[in-house]
Design an enzyme around this catalytic site. Structure first.
Site, PDB file in Angstrom:
ATOM      1  N   SER A 113       0.809  -1.217   0.000  1.00  0.00           N
ATOM      2  CA  SER A 113       0.000   0.000   0.000  1.00  0.00           C
ATOM      3  C   SER A 113       0.843   1.269   0.000  1.00  0.00           C
ATOM      4  O   SER A 113       1.651   1.467  -0.890  1.00  0.00           O
ATOM      5  CB  SER A 113      -0.956  -0.043   1.189  1.00  0.00           C
ATOM      6  N   HIS A 114       0.703   2.092   1.060  1.00  0.00           N
ATOM      7  CA  HIS A 114       1.375   3.392   1.084  1.00  0.00           C
ATOM      8  C   HIS A 114       2.845   3.288   1.480  1.00  0.00           C
ATOM      9  O   HIS A 114       3.566   4.270   1.404  1.00  0.00           O
ATOM     10  CB  HIS A 114       0.656   4.319   2.064  1.00  0.00           C
ATOM     11  N   ASP A 277      -3.563   6.120  -3.062  1.00  0.00           N
ATOM     12  CA  ASP A 277      -2.346   5.547  -2.483  1.00  0.00           C
ATOM     13  C   ASP A 277      -1.746   4.463  -3.384  1.00  0.00           C
ATOM     14  O   ASP A 277      -2.203   4.250  -4.507  1.00  0.00           O
ATOM     15  CB  ASP A 277      -2.630   4.998  -1.079  1.00  0.00           C
ATOM     16  N   ASP A 279      -1.818   1.215  -3.678  1.00  0.00           N
ATOM     17  CA  ASP A 279      -2.619   0.149  -4.277  1.00  0.00           C
ATOM     18  C   ASP A 279      -4.034   0.598  -4.624  1.00  0.00           C
ATOM     19  O   ASP A 279      -4.894  -0.227  -4.926  1.00  0.00           O
ATOM     20  CB  ASP A 279      -2.668  -1.069  -3.342  1.00  0.00           C
ATOM     21  N   ASP A 281      -6.545   1.905  -2.927  1.00  0.00           N
ATOM     22  CA  ASP A 281      -7.732   1.711  -2.091  1.00  0.00           C
ATOM     23  C   ASP A 281      -8.036   2.919  -1.199  1.00  0.00           C
ATOM     24  O   ASP A 281      -9.075   2.948  -0.544  1.00  0.00           O
ATOM     25  CB  ASP A 281      -7.653   0.414  -1.267  1.00  0.00           C
ATOM     26  N   ARG A 282      -7.131   3.909  -1.160  1.00  0.00           N
ATOM     27  CA  ARG A 282      -7.439   5.078  -0.324  1.00  0.00           C
ATOM     28  C   ARG A 282      -7.453   6.352  -1.159  1.00  0.00           C
ATOM     29  O   ARG A 282      -7.039   6.343  -2.315  1.00  0.00           O
ATOM     30  CB  ARG A 282      -6.453   5.165   0.834  1.00  0.00           C
ATOM     31  N   LYS A 376     -11.794  -0.980   0.524  1.00  0.00           N
ATOM     32  CA  LYS A 376     -11.920   0.447   0.335  1.00  0.00           C
ATOM     33  C   LYS A 376     -11.502   0.766  -1.094  1.00  0.00           C
ATOM     34  O   LYS A 376     -10.796  -0.016  -1.719  1.00  0.00           O
ATOM     35  CB  LYS A 376     -11.101   1.213   1.362  1.00  0.00           C
TER      36      LYS A 376
HETATM   37  C1  VG1 Z   1      -3.446   1.789   8.381  1.00  0.00           C
HETATM   38  C2  VG1 Z   1      -4.701   2.612   8.595  1.00  0.00           C
HETATM   39  C3  VG1 Z   1      -5.930   1.729   8.490  1.00  0.00           C
HETATM   40  C4  VG1 Z   1      -5.925   0.996   7.137  1.00  0.00           C
HETATM   41  C5  VG1 Z   1      -4.625   0.249   6.988  1.00  0.00           C
HETATM   42  C6  VG1 Z   1      -4.490  -0.438   5.655  1.00  0.00           C
HETATM   43  O1  VG1 Z   1      -3.343   0.812   9.393  1.00  0.00           O
HETATM   44  O2  VG1 Z   1      -4.667   3.245   9.842  1.00  0.00           O
HETATM   45  O3  VG1 Z   1      -7.081   2.510   8.638  1.00  0.00           O
HETATM   46  O4  VG1 Z   1      -6.999   0.108   7.048  1.00  0.00           O
HETATM   47  O5  VG1 Z   1      -3.514   1.148   7.120  1.00  0.00           O
HETATM   48  O6  VG1 Z   1      -4.643   0.454   4.612  1.00  0.00           O
HETATM   49  P1  VG1 Z   1      -2.419   0.972  10.700  1.00  0.00           P
HETATM   50  O7  VG1 Z   1      -2.509  -0.321  11.416  1.00  0.00           O
HETATM   51  O8  VG1 Z   1      -1.047   1.319  10.205  1.00  0.00           O
HETATM   52  O9  VG1 Z   1      -2.992   2.114  11.473  1.00  0.00           O
HETATM   53  V1  VG1 Z   1      -3.730   0.267   3.237  1.00  0.00           V
HETATM   54  O10 VG1 Z   1      -4.245   1.364   2.163  1.00  0.00           O
HETATM   55  O11 VG1 Z   1      -2.191   0.373   3.829  1.00  0.00           O
HETATM   56  O12 VG1 Z   1      -4.010  -1.375   2.717  1.00  0.00           O
HETATM   57 CO    CO Z   2      -3.786   1.008   0.365  1.00  0.00          CO
END
Ligand code: VG1
Ligand code: CO
Length: 543
Positions: A113-114, A277, A279, A281-282, A376
């Site tokens: 992801s990010h 982001d 992938d 999804d955000r 998402k």
């Molecule tokens: C973070 C965010 C959470 C989100 C998760 C995955 O998790 O706070 O809301 O669902 O990333 O998103 P954490 O445990 O670091 O707070 V993604 O777009 O990284 O798949």
């Molecule tokens: Co993501």
């Protein structure tokens, strides 16, 4: 096809976090590390023999190799068919859709992801089930258990499969079907939204900018926003997915999407700006001169939902992750629908969506989505906003002002302390936990604690439960602070502090959030003693 059995010593650090297994690229590059985890996934889901899976990812460094490993370990396990996005590209929501559309048994999404990509960045592997959603905890627990006892994996001893050409090939008996990553997803979006209204708005001179942050949404946004909706060529920037995301951090917030923020706050800003982001999804939503917090975005979509054709009949219910602000709760109350509060992570929304109890979900971290998939969905949120703007004829700034005037404003900010030593972060959390019972009634400046707990959740559909999901401290009058440790990082601990305060005074709806929240920020520091425990003077990232 030859199948090789490779003996290994089990790896002791393969526990999936908030969203799959994320580790440094270096760790994932160690011999057998990825292969063992994929094998453990098959073991955790009761084997892959005869199954059809979807495979794709965010295009980051290592994914080319990882996709071939998944294909070969799947073939060795007897999988029947793998549907793979061309070049191993599929945004997370597009993968979720494809699993559902093709009635696959599940899917593997190669994404961190990010988290930054590249040799010095991170790699991630997520497993989604047949409903298209992230594996629930019961499944990730089984996968984790399998990683601890695994002594060997099996893999096809075959040349790499060409996944850059559309069509079907075979790897032994397994069919590898390479599909265009965008086509099915774009068709779904066209069914959900009023594309004519949005195209009309754009034709009338409405300008937008979408920053794909060199990550996976570029090709999707080009097709949807420029080709189908008529946004001017070049409206989508940083549109080519790069293995290292251009050296950036594909996290759609005002810090990492600074370039977009500067454009949107500048003199010749477009009407609408958004980013997604790694992938896809955000999302981040902005208007000319205005940033929309993700919690507010969820509330605004809920309040204006019936403008969206897919929601014409209204919403069944809404859900938000616990640290997300209560802005959407106020909308749900006005609409007379249920509002569920779940732990952080999209996997907790799955059963509510499957049961038809909720239609719209969101997280403060800029995740928003609906029952159209089980993830998402960044571009979905962008289209939802464009749809609402087109149908209401309002600017983003006016829409926000009207929303706050009607529902009040939940001022909101998140303070992140990154790369904190793990034991120091634990001291902060333990310190808070030790105080919980004595907190109600305690005064901190002008604020009085009304309730305090360590968030626990029981799923109303399947009865599964999760504990220790974050320290939640509420104050009289609607202010709140939440403390939680991130479950997506790969180095040390990230402490997240979520701060919120409700304001209903019409004269105080346009304050700077950091100023509006100053008393809550001070109370949080008073309670948690972050400076003393971690030695940090200030958060690393404020969103
Ligand atoms: C973070 C965010 C959470 C989100 C998760 C995955 O998790 O706070 O809301 O669902 O990333 O998103 P954490 O445990 O670091 O707070 V993604 O777009 O990284 O798949
Ligand atoms: Co993501």
């Amino acid at each position: 096809m030859q199948v090789k059995t490779v003996v290994i010593a089990p790896f002791d650090d393969q526990k999936p976090g908030t969203s799959g297994l994320r580790k440094t690229t270096a760790r994932f590059s160690e011999p057998g590390y990825l292969e063992a985890y994929v094998q453990a996934i098959w073991d955790g889901i009761g084997g892959v023999a005869g199954k059809a899976l979807v495979l794709g990812g965010d295009g980051r460094f290592f994914n080319d190799h990882a996709a071939q490993v998944v294909l070969k370990v799947a073939a060795a396990g007897g999988a029947a068919r793998i549907i793979v996005g061309k070049g191993a590209i599929l945004s997370t929501p597009a993968a979720s859709h494809l699993i559902r559309l093709r009635k696959a048994d599940g899917g593997i999404i190669l994404s961190a992801s990010h988290n930054p990509g590249g040799l010095k960045g991170d790699v991630g592997v997520k497993y989604n089930g047949a409903n298209g959603g992230p594996a629930p905890e019961a499944v990730t627990d089984r996968i984790h258990a399998a990683t601890k006892t695994l002594t060997a994996y099996t893999i096809a001893d075959a040349p790499d499969v060409d996944i850059d050409r559309l069509g079907e090939t075979r790897l032994g008996d397994m069919i590898v079907e390479v599909v265009d990553p965008v086509t099915d997803y774009a068709a779904l979006m066209e069914r959900l939204f009023d594309f004519d209204a949005i195209a009309g708005l754009i034709a009338g001179g409405f300008r937008l900018r979408f920053d794909a942050m060199h990550a996976v949404t570029g090709p999707y946004a080009k097709v949807l926003l420029e080709d189908r909706l008529g946004a001017a060529p070049g409206s989508v920037v940083n549109a080519t997915p790069l293995p290292d995301f251009g050296g950036g951090h594909p996290d759609p917030n005002p810090i990492w999407a600074r370039e977009l923020m500067e454009t949107m706050m500048g003199p010749d800003a477009p009407d609408f700006g958004a980013a997604s982001d790694g992938d896809g999804d955000r999302n981040m939503i902005t208007g000319r001169g205005v940033y929309v917090t993700p919690s507010d975005s969820l509330a605004v979509i809920a309040a204006n939902a019936t403008n969206i054709p897919a929601f014409a009949g209204g919403l069944a219910g809404v859900a938000r992750s616990m640290p997300t602000s209560a802005a959407v709760d106020r909308v749900a109350e006005a609409l007379g629908i249920a509002c569920h509060e779940t732990p952080t992570g999209w996997k907790y929304f799955g059963s509510l969506l499957d049961a038809g109890r909720v239609t719209l979900c969101g997280e403060e971290s800029a995740g928003t989505g609906s029952d159209h998939v089980r993830e998402k969905d960044g571009l979905w949120a962008v289209l939802a906003w464009l749809n609402i703007l087109a149908r209401t004829g309002k600017s983003v700034a006016d829409l926000m002002a009207d929303h706050w005037a009607r529902f009040g404003r939940n001022y909101y900010t998140r303070h992140d302390y990154e790369g904190v030593e793990t034991d120091r972060a634990a001291l902060v959390m333990d310190g808070l936990r030790a105080q919980l019972n004595d907190l109600p009634g305690r005064k901190l400046g002008a604020l009085t604690v009304s309730a305090a707990d360590d968030f626990a959740y029981t799923d109303p559909v399947d009865g599964s439960s999760a504990t220790g999901q974050g320290i939640r401290i509420r104050f009289e009058g609607g202010a709140r602070v939440v403390f939680r440790l991130s479950g997506t990082g790969t180095v040390g601990a990230t402490l997240r502090v979520y701060l919120e305060r409700l304001e209903t005074d019409p004269a105080a709806l346009a304050l700077d959030p950091q100023e509006a929240l100053a008393p809550v920020i001070a109370a949080a520091e008073d309670l948690a003693q972050i400076r003393a425990f971690t030695g940090r003077e200030a958060p690393d990232v404020i969103t």
